[in-house]
Design an enzyme around this catalytic site. Structure first.
Site, mmCIF file in Angstrom:
data_model
loop_
_atom_site.group_PDB
_atom_site.id
_atom_site.type_symbol
_atom_site.label_atom_id
_atom_site.label_comp_id
_atom_site.label_asym_id
_atom_site.label_seq_id
_atom_site.Cartn_x
_atom_site.Cartn_y
_atom_site.Cartn_z
ATOM 1 N N GLU A 1 10.397 26.079 57.570
ATOM 2 C CA GLU A 1 9.077 25.904 58.171
ATOM 3 C C GLU A 1 8.084 26.988 57.802
ATOM 4 O O GLU A 1 7.256 27.389 58.631
ATOM 5 C CB GLU A 1 9.233 25.856 59.692
ATOM 6 N N LYS B 1 24.339 22.016 54.218
ATOM 7 C CA LYS B 1 24.762 20.984 55.171
ATOM 8 C C LYS B 1 25.700 19.981 54.516
ATOM 9 O O LYS B 1 26.601 19.438 55.174
ATOM 10 C CB LYS B 1 23.530 20.272 55.724
ATOM 11 N N HIS C 1 7.819 23.065 63.990
ATOM 12 C CA HIS C 1 8.012 24.516 63.982
ATOM 13 C C HIS C 1 6.682 25.273 63.976
ATOM 14 O O HIS C 1 6.652 26.466 64.300
ATOM 15 C CB HIS C 1 8.830 24.938 62.766
ATOM 16 N N ASP D 1 28.742 34.486 68.859
ATOM 17 C CA ASP D 1 28.139 33.614 67.860
ATOM 18 C C ASP D 1 28.013 32.196 68.403
ATOM 19 O O ASP D 1 28.820 31.750 69.222
ATOM 20 C CB ASP D 1 28.980 33.583 66.585
ATOM 21 N N GLU E 1 14.887 26.392 67.280
ATOM 22 C CA GLU E 1 15.431 25.140 66.777
ATOM 23 C C GLU E 1 15.613 24.062 67.847
ATOM 24 O O GLU E 1 15.404 22.882 67.586
ATOM 25 C CB GLU E 1 16.771 25.414 66.074
ATOM 26 N N HIS F 1 10.315 17.674 61.887
ATOM 27 C CA HIS F 1 10.961 18.882 62.414
ATOM 28 C C HIS F 1 10.249 20.139 61.912
ATOM 29 O O HIS F 1 9.917 21.029 62.705
ATOM 30 C CB HIS F 1 12.429 18.901 61.986
ATOM 31 N N GLU F 2 10.033 20.215 60.610
ATOM 32 C CA GLU F 2 9.406 21.418 60.053
ATOM 33 C C GLU F 2 7.969 21.566 60.536
ATOM 34 O O GLU F 2 7.492 22.674 60.776
ATOM 35 C CB GLU F 2 9.467 21.394 58.524
ATOM 36 N N TYR G 1 20.494 23.423 67.932
ATOM 37 C CA TYR G 1 19.494 22.374 67.749
ATOM 38 C C TYR G 1 19.617 21.300 68.834
ATOM 39 O O TYR G 1 18.685 21.052 69.600
ATOM 40 C CB TYR G 1 19.657 21.707 66.388
#
Length: 638
Positions: free
Chosen positions: A307, A591, A335, A408, A354, A331-332, A416
């Site tokens: 983004e 991914k 952002h 983590d 996210e 989505h981007e 997300y």
């Protein structure tokens, strides 16, 4: 050096230092916004060496040359510094930078020391600036980035669509930009910036700032490109790309860059972008960055999208020909509010970027493509949450949205999808009108500032819940700070995939494959749902029948192709191996790449031999983000 909070607040001003010999660049004028830092304990970023409470960077001015032959970026970074009167040093972040010298605003050399390297973090650069010395409140770093800088991906002509010119792109999130920019590389230390970049003709350069006029012809086979970002951004959002690229407008403030060979397809795929910007503004207020342009990069780009302000970076793997994967663009774009406008102060609160963005994305998809597609994509995301919880455990600490130091995340389905599910649950509980008013004020009141989980929790209690009792019913604390899925989660519409789930059940029970016409009539979300529910243990004959009926190997949709290849490799289906090899050689998106190597490595000697052979051939073409994840999977030892 760490001081008590009251002393920090008393000794650090949020106004810029202005006593310098040379006039500040346009982005550093007095009118600029200087975003405050957060000094609460939950906002301390362990991923940086910086001590922003003592001295921090407010503006970066880059003057750099791109050398494709030596894969080198070199030049200067001039840093404006905001510091306490008694501050004698500033600490910067570096990861492999070769620093030749550092000077003050007059060109006088300043002492500096490069500390010991810390794995995955780099090394601190401590610069003596002299307490009370106004001239040293601007410093100039003369440096060269390592050819293997983690943020930069240098591509040979053969790795591009055109095959004639080289290409360069950067990927800075989360802490990779310190490998090519000497600054304080922390999301909570927002900075304005300016850049002058020289590159060989005929290559064009784009950055995540506003271009300043036409490129300057330097008369030596090179051109200079200038960019300005006059709004303070987290350093990971400074991005660059250079190559044989062309531009085509979409609307009055939107357009797309791509290699000439890709531009037609890219432009058709993102044709709805201007409509998306308008839909986003109707939801949560004005778009504050001026233009919204995109660049479709070569396939080596490690993410779906990034983004970067005014210049979103996109993978070509989202181009399906039917705009079925343009949720990525939504989505981007989202952002631009959640992430770029209001940013997580520390990476343990990444869901503030996210998760909020994933919720916002779905609202844009609903506005542009309708409720059916939006509901189906919600159902896919919810399925991913449940799969993650089953894999890691419902009580695993990494399934909480907030991750304190040393914990983590359990993965993207938490950061997300669970984050989006949280906001969707709130929306259903309080009503869309009240929820939207709350989220808009969150963006407005924290614009161009960092935030933490504690901040949004308190904001929800004060501005969303009507009283303490309602805050308890909404289970705000459980959602943010505790693992698993709270009992009040808003579950997706069970009818969203009714027809697909019936077809999946028929296939599992009787082996009945959907008719080709039915398959073509489904949305991409429906096809993905079916493929995810195909029983994992399939014979070669069953896989061949699926491929013949549904045309899986021939699909132009990379999300569906990935699911097919993953299923085929998990069953040692030999006809899929050449296609998987080609796919992994062409696509660098982590991914897709990492899970396919995981699947191969899980298939014993058969799969391990294939994985290691392919990785030996493809590793050099992957970005550091992808390499680092796959190295661990295949046991790469160089």
């Amino acid at each position: 050096m760490r001081l008590a909070l009251p002393l920090l607040l008393a000794t650090l001003s949020t106004t810029a230092c202005t006593t310098v010999d040379t006039p500040p660049p346009p982005a550093a004028q007095a009118e600029r916004i200087v975003a405050p830092i957060l000094t609460t304990p939950d906002a301390v970023d362990s991923a940086t060496f910086a001590q922003p409470q003592v001295a921090r960077v407010t503006h970066v001015d880059l003057d750099l040359a791109l050398d494709f032959a030596r894969k080198r970026v070199a030049g200067t970074a001039t840093l404006d510094i905001l510091a306490r009167d008694d501050a004698a040093q500033i600490v910067l972040d570096s990861n492999g930078l070769r620093i030749d010298r550092i000077t003050d605003g007059r060109g006088n050399p300043l002492p500096f020391e490069i500390g010991e390297r810390v794995e995955a973090k780099g090394e601190p650069v401590t610069v003596t600036i002299g307490a009370g010395d106004a001239q040293a409140r601007r410093i100039v770093v003369h440096y060269t980035a390592n050819p293997q800088a983690d943020a930069l991906q240098w591509l040979s002509p053969e790795q591009t669509a055109g095959g004639e010119h080289p290409f360069l792109f950067s990927q800075g999130q989360a802490i990779l930009n310190r490998s090519w920019i000497p600054t304080q590389d922390s999301p909570g230390i927002r900075q304005t910036w300016r850049a002058r970049i020289t590159a060989p003709e005929p290559l064009d350069v784009v950055m995540s700032g506003v271009a300043q006029g036409e490129p300057e012809d330097l008369g030596n086979g090179r051109r200079a490109f200038t960019f300005v970002m006059d709004k303070p951004v987290p350093p990971y959002l400074i991005a660059i790309a250079a190559g044989d690229i062309d531009f085509r407008a979409i609307g009055p403030r939107t357009g797309v860059w791509a290699e000439p060979e890709v531009l037609d397809r890219a432009h058709r795929e993102v044709a709805d972008t201007e409509d998306m910007v308008e839909a986003a503004e109707k939801l949560y207020g004005p778009y504050r960055w001026g233009r919204y342009d995109m660049i479709v990069l070569p396939p080596a780009f490690p993410y779906g999208g990034m983004e970067n302000p005014v210049m979103t970076f996109l993978t070509p793997t989202f181009i399906a020909g039917d705009r079925s994967l343009t949720g990525l663009v939504a989505h981007e774009l989202a952002h631009s509010w959640s992430g770029n406008l209001v940013t997580n102060a520390v990476w343990g609160d990444g869901w503030l970027n996210e998760g909020v963005t994933s919720y916002f994305e779905n609202r844009i998809v609903e506005a542009i493509y309708g409720e059916k597609r939006a509901r189906q994509e919600v159902a896919l995301d919810y399925m991913a949450i449940l799969e993650t919880l089953e894999e890691v455990g419902h009580d695993a600490p990494g399934t909480a949205l907030h991750h304190p130091e040393g914990t983590d995340s359990a993965g993207s389905a938490i950061v997300y999808n669970k984050g989006a599910a949280f906001l969707r649950t709130l929306e259903r509980a309080v009503g869309r009108e009240r929820f939207d008013a709350w989220l808009r004020q969150w963006f407005d009141n924290h614009a161009f500032q960092p935030a933490t989980s504690n901040m949004i929790y308190e904001d929800m209690r004060a501005n969303l819940a009507r009283d303490a009792a309602e805050a308890e019913r909404l289970m705000l604390r459980e959602w943010i700070f505790e693992p698993g899925l709270p009992a009040n989660v808003a579950k997706p519409d069970p009818a969203a995939f009714a027809a697909v789930d019936a077809a999946s059940a028929a296939y599992a029970a009787q082996g009945t494959i959907p008719a080709a016409e039915t398959w073509r009539g489904w949305t991409s979300a429906e096809r993905q749902r079916f493929l995810r529910q195909v029983p994992r243990d399939r014979s070669a004959e069953q896989l061949a029948a699926l491929d013949r009926q549904l045309g899986l190997a021939a699909t132009g949709n990379n999300e569906e192709l990935f699911l097919w290849l993953d299923l085929a490799l998990a069953n040692r289906y030999a006809p899929a191996v050449p296609q998987a090899e080609s796919f992994l050689a062409e696509v660098g998106r982590a991914k897709f790449v990492r899970p396919l190597f995981v699947t191969l490595m899980d298939e014993g000697e058969w799969g391990a031999d294939i994985a290691k052979r392919i990785y030996t051939e493809t590793r050099a073409g992957y970005h550091a983000v992808t390499r680092d994840s796959v190295d661990k999977v295949v046991g790469w030892e160089g």
